[in-house]
Design a protein around this motif. Structure first.
Motif, PDB file in Angstrom:
ATOM      1  N   ASP A 177      39.570  -8.155  56.642  1.00 61.36           N
ATOM      2  CA  ASP A 177      39.428  -9.581  56.349  1.00 61.36           C
ATOM      3  C   ASP A 177      38.182 -10.147  57.028  1.00 61.36           C
ATOM      4  O   ASP A 177      37.434  -9.432  57.698  1.00 61.36           O
ATOM      5  N   ILE A 178      37.954 -11.449  56.845  1.00 54.42           N
ATOM      6  CA  ILE A 178      36.740 -12.068  57.361  1.00 54.42           C
ATOM      7  C   ILE A 178      36.649 -11.955  58.884  1.00 54.42           C
ATOM      8  O   ILE A 178      35.564 -11.829  59.443  1.00 54.42           O
ATOM      9  N   GLY A 179      37.809 -11.960  59.554  1.00 55.55           N
ATOM     10  CA  GLY A 179      37.795 -11.807  61.001  1.00 55.55           C
ATOM     11  C   GLY A 179      37.241 -10.463  61.419  1.00 55.55           C
ATOM     12  O   GLY A 179      36.457 -10.364  62.377  1.00 55.55           O
ATOM     13  N   ASP A 180      37.611  -9.407  60.705  1.00 50.26           N
ATOM     14  CA  ASP A 180      37.070  -8.084  61.010  1.00 50.26           C
ATOM     15  C   ASP A 180      35.570  -8.026  60.735  1.00 50.26           C
ATOM     16  O   ASP A 180      34.816  -7.392  61.477  1.00 50.26           O
ATOM     17  N   TYR A 181      35.161  -8.651  59.654  1.00 51.35           N
ATOM     18  CA  TYR A 181      33.725  -8.639  59.341  1.00 51.35           C
ATOM     19  C   TYR A 181      32.925  -9.274  60.474  1.00 51.35           C
ATOM     20  O   TYR A 181      31.910  -8.715  60.928  1.00 51.35           O
ATOM     21  N   ILE A 240      39.999 -12.448  52.251  1.00 52.94           N
ATOM     22  CA  ILE A 240      39.116 -11.380  51.805  1.00 52.94           C
ATOM     23  C   ILE A 240      38.221 -11.838  50.655  1.00 52.94           C
ATOM     24  O   ILE A 240      37.446 -11.047  50.115  1.00 52.94           O
ATOM     25  N   ALA A 241      38.299 -13.131  50.292  1.00 55.66           N
ATOM     26  CA  ALA A 241      37.481 -13.645  49.192  1.00 55.66           C
ATOM     27  C   ALA A 241      35.991 -13.569  49.512  1.00 55.66           C
ATOM     28  O   ALA A 241      35.162 -13.558  48.599  1.00 55.66           O
ATOM     29  N   TYR A 242      35.644 -13.498  50.802  1.00 56.38           N
ATOM     30  CA  TYR A 242      34.230 -13.398  51.162  1.00 56.38           C
ATOM     31  C   TYR A 242      33.588 -12.170  50.526  1.00 56.38           C
ATOM     32  O   TYR A 242      32.371 -12.153  50.253  1.00 56.38           O
ATOM     33  N   LEU A 243      34.385 -11.130  50.267  1.00 57.23           N
ATOM     34  CA  LEU A 243      33.855  -9.906  49.674  1.00 57.23           C
ATOM     35  C   LEU A 243      33.392 -10.115  48.228  1.00 57.23           C
ATOM     36  O   LEU A 243      32.618  -9.305  47.705  1.00 57.23           O
ATOM     37  N   GLN A 244      33.849 -11.209  47.622  1.00 58.02           N
ATOM     38  CA  GLN A 244      33.411 -11.538  46.263  1.00 58.02           C
ATOM     39  C   GLN A 244      32.170 -12.420  46.256  1.00 58.02           C
ATOM     40  O   GLN A 244      31.704 -12.821  45.192  1.00 58.02           O
ATOM     41  N   ASP A 252      29.580  -3.646  52.870  1.00 54.80           N
ATOM     42  CA  ASP A 252      29.899  -2.685  51.818  1.00 54.80           C
ATOM     43  C   ASP A 252      31.077  -1.799  52.214  1.00 54.80           C
ATOM     44  O   ASP A 252      31.931  -1.464  51.386  1.00 54.80           O
ATOM     45  N   HIS A 253      31.125  -1.420  53.485  1.00 50.62           N
ATOM     46  CA  HIS A 253      32.230  -0.575  53.938  1.00 50.62           C
ATOM     47  C   HIS A 253      33.568  -1.308  53.846  1.00 50.62           C
ATOM     48  O   HIS A 253      34.553  -0.757  53.348  1.00 50.62           O
ATOM     49  N   LEU A 254      33.611  -2.539  54.305  1.00 49.42           N
ATOM     50  CA  LEU A 254      34.865  -3.282  54.266  1.00 49.42           C
ATOM     51  C   LEU A 254      35.276  -3.585  52.821  1.00 49.42           C
ATOM     52  O   LEU A 254      36.461  -3.594  52.497  1.00 49.42           O
ATOM     53  N   GLY A 255      34.287  -3.817  51.951  1.00 51.64           N
ATOM     54  CA  GLY A 255      34.605  -4.026  50.550  1.00 51.64           C
ATOM     55  C   GLY A 255      35.272  -2.811  49.938  1.00 51.64           C
ATOM     56  O   GLY A 255      36.262  -2.926  49.201  1.00 51.64           O
ATOM     57  N   ALA A 256      34.753  -1.622  50.267  1.00 52.52           N
ATOM     58  CA  ALA A 256      35.353  -0.391  49.751  1.00 52.52           C
ATOM     59  C   ALA A 256      36.738  -0.162  50.339  1.00 52.52           C
ATOM     60  O   ALA A 256      37.660   0.298  49.644  1.00 52.52           O
ATOM     61  N   LEU A 257      36.899  -0.510  51.604  1.00 53.72           N
ATOM     62  CA  LEU A 257      38.196  -0.349  52.268  1.00 53.72           C
ATOM     63  C   LEU A 257      39.261  -1.211  51.588  1.00 53.72           C
ATOM     64  O   LEU A 257      40.356  -0.748  51.268  1.00 53.72           O
TER      65      LEU A 257
END
Length: 268
Positions: free
Chosen positions: A18-22, A56-60, A74-79
């Motif tokens: 999620d955004i916190g992990d990013y 997780i909407a930040y990934l969009q 990119d890694h978190l998006g794939a995860l």
């Protein structure tokens, strides 16, 4: 793209990606070069009564978010896309080379006395696993201890006690500790100075912080950081695409005089 074994921003498996992990991993990737990093995930058993971990909407929105750390993004998006929302997915060697990880879930069952004893043993194992590290990151669900904190309380596993942070001090070692901003009277300035003072009283001579305001406000307190690490934090805030702010030298100003050095400022 890196793959592998793969609102509160502290650590439960369901939060992974999620955004916190990013934000937290982007900060660690900026601060860790040249250091042996040890991460204590401070894992709390997964809960399902709220919507935490949903951000997780930040990934969009790569146009808005990817520039902070493209490799990590990119890694978190794939995860997330692969359904691998587990802390193991954050431990890819390519993200934080050479890092040590302690990912044992903190004890939460039993009587208060049993929880206190189990927590002491758990912390001993954390210290032993991260002993070689000269930069240690602690990631409790909520952050610092609450008023009247009791390590035997049912929800105590969501917080880290100041005494536990002090127990991880070592010559030449820097610490970074996560804390989720609360509704403390006086807002961010009061909360930053409160914990700056508390940490100084606990024995830390240098207390700085980074603040991320992506979806919800998160502090990352830097304890005894070197000048090189402080410069890296300052640079991250200055070039962080308006996502991070830098607050140096906490706990030594008069009330009401906290001044943001650099980064994004938004009232609230």
């Amino acid at each position: 793209m890196l793959m592998g074994a793969l609102e509160q921003g502290g650590m439960q498996h369901r939060y992974a990606g999620d955004i916190g992990d990013y934000m937290k991993l982007a900060i660690l990737r900026a601060l860790a070069p040249g250091r042996r990093l040890g991460i204590g995930w401070w894992l709390y058993p997964d809960e399902s009564h709220d919507g935490a971990g949903r951000h997780i909407a930040y990934l969009q929105r790569p146009d808005r978010w990817r520039t902070l750390d493209p490799v990590l993004f990119d890694h978190l998006g794939a995860l997330v896309e692969g359904g691998q929302r587990h802390v193991s997915g954050l431990q890819h060697e390519g993200l934080l080379p050479g890092a040590l990880y302690f990912d044992e879930i903190i004890p939460t069952v039993g009587t208060p006395t049993e929880r206190r004893l189990a927590r002491t043993d758990w912390l001993d194992r954390l210290r032993a696993k991260l002993e070689p590290a000269d930069l240690v990151f602690l990631d409790p669900d909520n952050g610092f201890e609450t008023k009247g904190f009791d390590p035997g309380a049912a929800k105590a596993g969501k917080s880290v006690a100041l005494a536990e942070i002090v127990s991880l001090k070592a010559p030449g070692r820097f610490l970074v500790v996560y804390h989720h901003q609360t509704r403390m009277s006086g807002g961010r300035a009061a909360e930053l100075e409160h914990w700056g003072q508390r940490l100084r009283e606990a024995g830390f001579e240098r207390v700085d912080a980074l603040r991320s305001s992506a979806f919800s406000a998160r502090f990352f307190f830097l304890l005894e950081a070197s000048e090189a690490m402080r410069a890296a934090a300052h640079s991250l805030a200055a070039h962080g695409s308006g996502r991070i702010a830098w607050y140096p030298d906490l706990g030594q100003r008069e009330a009401g005089t906290l001044i943001k050095s650099v980064g994004w400022w938004k009232a609230g």
